[in-house]
Scaffold this motif. Structure first.
Motif, PDB file in Angstrom:
ATOM      1  N   SER A 175       0.841  -1.196   0.000  1.00 20.47           N
ATOM      2  CA  SER A 175       0.000   0.000   0.000  1.00 20.47           C
ATOM      3  C   SER A 175       0.874   1.243   0.000  1.00 20.47           C
ATOM      4  CB  SER A 175      -0.908   0.026   1.241  1.00 20.47           C
ATOM      5  OG  SER A 175      -1.767  -1.089   1.268  1.00 20.47           O
ATOM      6  N   VAL A 176       0.476   2.230  -0.795  1.00 26.99           N
ATOM      7  CA  VAL A 176       1.140   3.531  -0.837  1.00 26.99           C
ATOM      8  C   VAL A 176       0.174   4.547  -0.237  1.00 26.99           C
ATOM      9  CG1 VAL A 176       2.187   5.284  -2.306  1.00 26.99           C
ATOM     10  CG2 VAL A 176       2.426   2.862  -2.899  1.00 26.99           C
ATOM     11  N   LEU A 177       0.515   5.085   0.931  1.00 23.95           N
ATOM     12  CA  LEU A 177      -0.357   6.024   1.633  1.00 23.95           C
ATOM     13  C   LEU A 177       0.167   7.443   1.448  1.00 23.95           C
ATOM     14  CD1 LEU A 177      -2.619   6.807   3.605  1.00 23.95           C
ATOM     15  CD2 LEU A 177      -1.049   6.258   5.487  1.00 23.95           C
ATOM     16  N   CYS A 178      -0.604   8.236   0.746  1.00 21.55           N
ATOM     17  CA  CYS A 178      -0.236   9.631   0.480  1.00 21.55           C
ATOM     18  C   CYS A 178      -1.016  10.524   1.449  1.00 21.55           C
ATOM     19  CB  CYS A 178      -0.574  10.009  -0.963  1.00 21.55           C
ATOM     20  SG  CYS A 178       0.188   8.922  -2.197  1.00 21.55           S
ATOM     21  N   GLN A 179      -0.286  11.190   2.333  1.00 15.88           N
ATOM     22  CA  GLN A 179      -0.922  12.047   3.326  1.00 15.88           C
ATOM     23  C   GLN A 179      -1.511  13.293   2.646  1.00 15.88           C
ATOM     24  OE1 GLN A 179      -1.343  11.047   6.298  1.00 15.88           O
ATOM     25  NE2 GLN A 179       0.154   9.374   6.461  1.00 15.88           N
ATOM     26  N   GLN A 223      -9.817   6.682  -0.917  1.00 15.32           N
ATOM     27  CA  GLN A 223      -9.462   7.667   0.088  1.00 15.32           C
ATOM     28  C   GLN A 223     -10.084   7.298   1.424  1.00 15.32           C
ATOM     29  OE1 GLN A 223     -10.086  11.537  -2.524  1.00 15.32           O
ATOM     30  NE2 GLN A 223      -8.381  11.785  -1.081  1.00 15.32           N
ATOM     31  N   ILE A 224      -9.595   7.922   2.481  1.00 16.58           N
ATOM     32  CA  ILE A 224     -10.090   7.655   3.831  1.00 16.58           C
ATOM     33  C   ILE A 224     -10.696   8.953   4.361  1.00 16.58           C
ATOM     34  CG2 ILE A 224      -9.484   6.863   6.140  1.00 16.58           C
ATOM     35  CD1 ILE A 224      -7.019   5.522   4.879  1.00 16.58           C
ATOM     36  N   ASP A 225     -11.999   8.908   4.654  1.00 14.61           N
ATOM     37  CA  ASP A 225     -12.661  10.142   5.097  1.00 14.61           C
ATOM     38  C   ASP A 225     -12.427  10.384   6.583  1.00 14.61           C
ATOM     39  OD1 ASP A 225     -14.425   8.565   6.581  1.00 14.61           O
ATOM     40  OD2 ASP A 225     -16.043   8.684   5.095  1.00 14.61           O
ATOM     41  N   GLY A 226     -13.043  11.464   7.122  1.00 12.04           N
ATOM     42  CA  GLY A 226     -12.819  11.847   8.506  1.00 12.04           C
ATOM     43  C   GLY A 226     -13.317  10.840   9.516  1.00 12.04           C
ATOM     44  N   ASN A 227     -14.203   9.915   9.090  1.00 16.90           N
ATOM     45  CA  ASN A 227     -14.720   8.876   9.969  1.00 16.90           C
ATOM     46  C   ASN A 227     -13.953   7.566   9.836  1.00 16.90           C
ATOM     47  OD1 ASN A 227     -16.859  10.523  10.990  1.00 16.90           O
ATOM     48  ND2 ASN A 227     -17.994  10.157   9.074  1.00 16.90           N
ATOM     49  N   ASP A 256      -9.699  14.215  -3.633  1.00 16.09           N
ATOM     50  CA  ASP A 256      -9.761  15.273  -2.630  1.00 16.09           C
ATOM     51  C   ASP A 256      -8.404  15.355  -1.931  1.00 16.09           C
ATOM     52  OD1 ASP A 256     -10.237  16.974  -0.511  1.00 16.09           O
ATOM     53  OD2 ASP A 256     -12.126  16.013   0.096  1.00 16.09           O
ATOM     54  N   THR A 257      -7.676  16.406  -2.185  1.00 18.80           N
ATOM     55  CA  THR A 257      -6.313  16.514  -1.652  1.00 18.80           C
ATOM     56  C   THR A 257      -6.287  16.772  -0.140  1.00 18.80           C
ATOM     57  OG1 THR A 257      -6.259  18.875  -2.193  1.00 18.80           O
ATOM     58  CG2 THR A 257      -5.396  17.327  -3.837  1.00 18.80           C
ATOM     59  N   SER A 258      -7.459  17.002   0.461  1.00 19.07           N
ATOM     60  CA  SER A 258      -7.491  17.215   1.907  1.00 19.07           C
ATOM     61  C   SER A 258      -7.622  15.899   2.678  1.00 19.07           C
ATOM     62  CB  SER A 258      -8.654  18.140   2.286  1.00 19.07           C
ATOM     63  OG  SER A 258      -9.901  17.516   2.045  1.00 19.07           O
ATOM     64  N   LEU A 259      -7.807  14.797   1.943  1.00 20.75           N
ATOM     65  CA  LEU A 259      -7.940  13.483   2.561  1.00 20.75           C
ATOM     66  C   LEU A 259      -6.779  12.580   2.128  1.00 20.75           C
ATOM     67  CD1 LEU A 259     -11.758  12.788   2.023  1.00 20.75           C
ATOM     68  CD2 LEU A 259     -10.632  13.621   4.106  1.00 20.75           C
ATOM     69  N   PRO A 260      -6.427  11.575   2.952  1.00 28.08           N
ATOM     70  CA  PRO A 260      -5.388  10.625   2.532  1.00 28.08           C
ATOM     71  C   PRO A 260      -5.812   9.857   1.287  1.00 28.08           C
ATOM     72  CG  PRO A 260      -5.817  10.461   4.893  1.00 28.08           C
ATOM     73  CD  PRO A 260      -6.899  11.323   4.326  1.00 28.08           C
TER      74      PRO A 260
END
Length: 470
Positions: A175-179, A223-227, A256-260
């Motif tokens: 997995s490549v996780l982009c903050q 992507q991973i949302d705030g929840n 959405d660049t504000s989410l991972p």
């Protein structure tokens, strides 16, 4: 002519720990479960997960490789997670035929390009079992109580980007996780040691090396949302080859660049599921993708299970150069494998003992033919061709720490029941000999049997009334 020896008794002082004296197929318990008991075949995490390197990993000359931080088996490959944002994948081709050569092929994945960061891997997902290695590069105390993990992390391999490798039952998932705020277009992976890199019409990635081909399917992105919920994306992060055809990156769509952002290389398939078999309480494959074997099993008084045999599947050898190397027969020596399972059938420890894993005049196979467990100790016996077998005196009792012959000699060893740590090991016999069975008598003496073509060690005085044949 080989002669059978039997009923050799080695004194074990009562209450003294320092006493005198084709693939690894499966384990199964037929303990007559009731007909309505569901008997599940457990899935696994790789073969042993990823184990920390404390000196057991060496190059082909037997020199320790401290730059390797963790090592584990990943499907058909061994994986070595190194400092400097580099992972070495090794394919070993070996067999037991002395008329054929062995071979080893190393290919490296590494962070590529001007934005690549040199980082050291970390691990998470602690597994419950411990690993013990007893080999020449492990120092005077051995490589004991090593931890194994499900997941390796390379934090910040690129600015704001973490790379994670997870052990799966038959391979790995990457997995490549982009903050948030990072640039996924900076991510690029270089490869060394391959004949060619190609991408087919379906978008799958092909790695070709020395006649072997590995196909990696197309990726997914989410992507991973705030929840903490996964949000799928409508586009696919396809593989993109660079101009030199030696590095891969990904095509990136809108997000959405504000989410991972997570780019997921497809997971390897798991073990087959399904129903159970009446009357069978537990069964599992136990071993890797090379020549391994379980030869004996023993229960202690608490129904903890212990097994012995041999293995070539633990990843401990990494050549220093990428690419394909032809080796003489014997480059991947069998080492003795001893493992402990709790009475709930969960793996608690594995110990590996043998000589240096190199092809040379002092190397050779080590096989644990027989095992006997007590509530405090686990005894094994077998044979070894290694002249540098890890031997350890108990301070009292029988000990022979020297072998000057490449012919097989018997060996005996004792391990701690709870942790698998070694407390005594010795050669036994002169010249071709092996131990094939052992037990403990009522006087706490180790009783062994086997075969030998030479004279056996003789006690200062035979037991009164014992039959002794020439």
């Amino acid at each position: 002519m080989s002669r059978i020896f039997e009923d050799i008794r080695i004194a074990l002082p009562t209450y003294h720990l320092n006493f005198m004296f084709r693939p690894l197929f499966f384990l199964a318990l037929g303990l007559l479960c009731s007909q309505d008991t569901f008997c599940q075949v457990p899935s696994g995490v790789g073969w042993l997960g990823f184990t920390e390197n404390a000196g057991q990993v060496t190059d082909l000359s037997g020199t320790a490789m401290p730059a390797v931080r963790y090592a584990g088996e990943t499907g058909v490959f061994n994986a070595f997670f190194m400092e400097g944002s580099r992972i070495a994948f090794v394919l070993e081709e070996s067999d037991d035929d002395p008329n054929t050569n062995d071979a080893i092929h190393r290919m490296d994945l590494f962070a590529y390009g001007p934005n690549a960061q040199s980082v050291t891997p970390a691990a998470s997902g602690l597994l419950p079992h411990m690993m013990n290695y007893y080999a020449p590069t492990c120092g005077i105390s051995g490589c004991e109580a090593l931890q194994s993990y499900t997941t390796i992390h390379y934090p910040g391999m690129f600015p704001g980007v973490d790379v994670t490798i997870e052990a799966m039952p038959r391979g790995i998932a990457i997995s490549v996780l982009c903050q948030p705020g990072s640039d996924p277009n900076l991510v690029s992976f270089g490869w060394e040691g391959l004949t060619a890199l190609t991408i087919d019409l379906d978008g799958n990635f092909h790695m070709i090396m020395a006649g072997q081909e590995v196909v990696v399917e197309i990726n997914t992105a989410y992507q991973i949302d705030g929840n903490g919920q996964l949000q799928p994306l409508s586009w696919t992060p396809n593989y993109v080859l660079n101009g030199n055809q030696d590095a891969l990156s990904f095509s990136i769509g809108a997000y959405d660049t504000s989410l991972p952002l997570v780019i997921q290389v497809p997971e390897s398939s798991g073990l087959p599921g399904g129903g159970g078999t009446d009357g069978l309480c537990w069964s599992t494959h136990f071993g890797g993708n090379r020549s391994d074997g379980i030869l004996d099993a023993s229960l202690d008084g608490q129904d903890n299970l212990f097994v012995s045999g041999h293995t070539r599947s633990t990843p401990t050898t990494l050549q220093t150069q990428v690419g394909f190397t032809i080796l003489n027969y014997g480059a991947f020596q069998q080492r003795a494998l001893i493992a402990g399972f709790g009475n709930d059938h969960s793996l608690t420890w594995i110990s590996i003992i043998g000589g240096a894993n190199t092809a040379g005049p002092t190397s050779g196979r080590t096989v644990a033919n027989a095992i006997k467990a007590t509530d405090t100790d686990v005894f094994v016996g077998g044979f070894t061709e290694a002249q540098d077998l890890w031997t350890m005196s108990a301070g009292v009792g029988y000990f022979d720490g020297i072998s000057s012959t490449s012919m097989s000699k018997g060996f005996l060893a004792r391990f701690d029941n709870a942790t698998g740590t070694l407390s005594w090991s010795t050669y036994f016999g002169d010249g071709p000999s092996e131990i094939t069975g052992l037990d403990i008598d009522a006087a706490d003496r180790l009783v062994i049997c086997g075969n030998s073509t030479n004279d056996l060690p003789s006690p200062p005085a035979q037991l009164a009334g014992a039959t002794v044949l020439p």
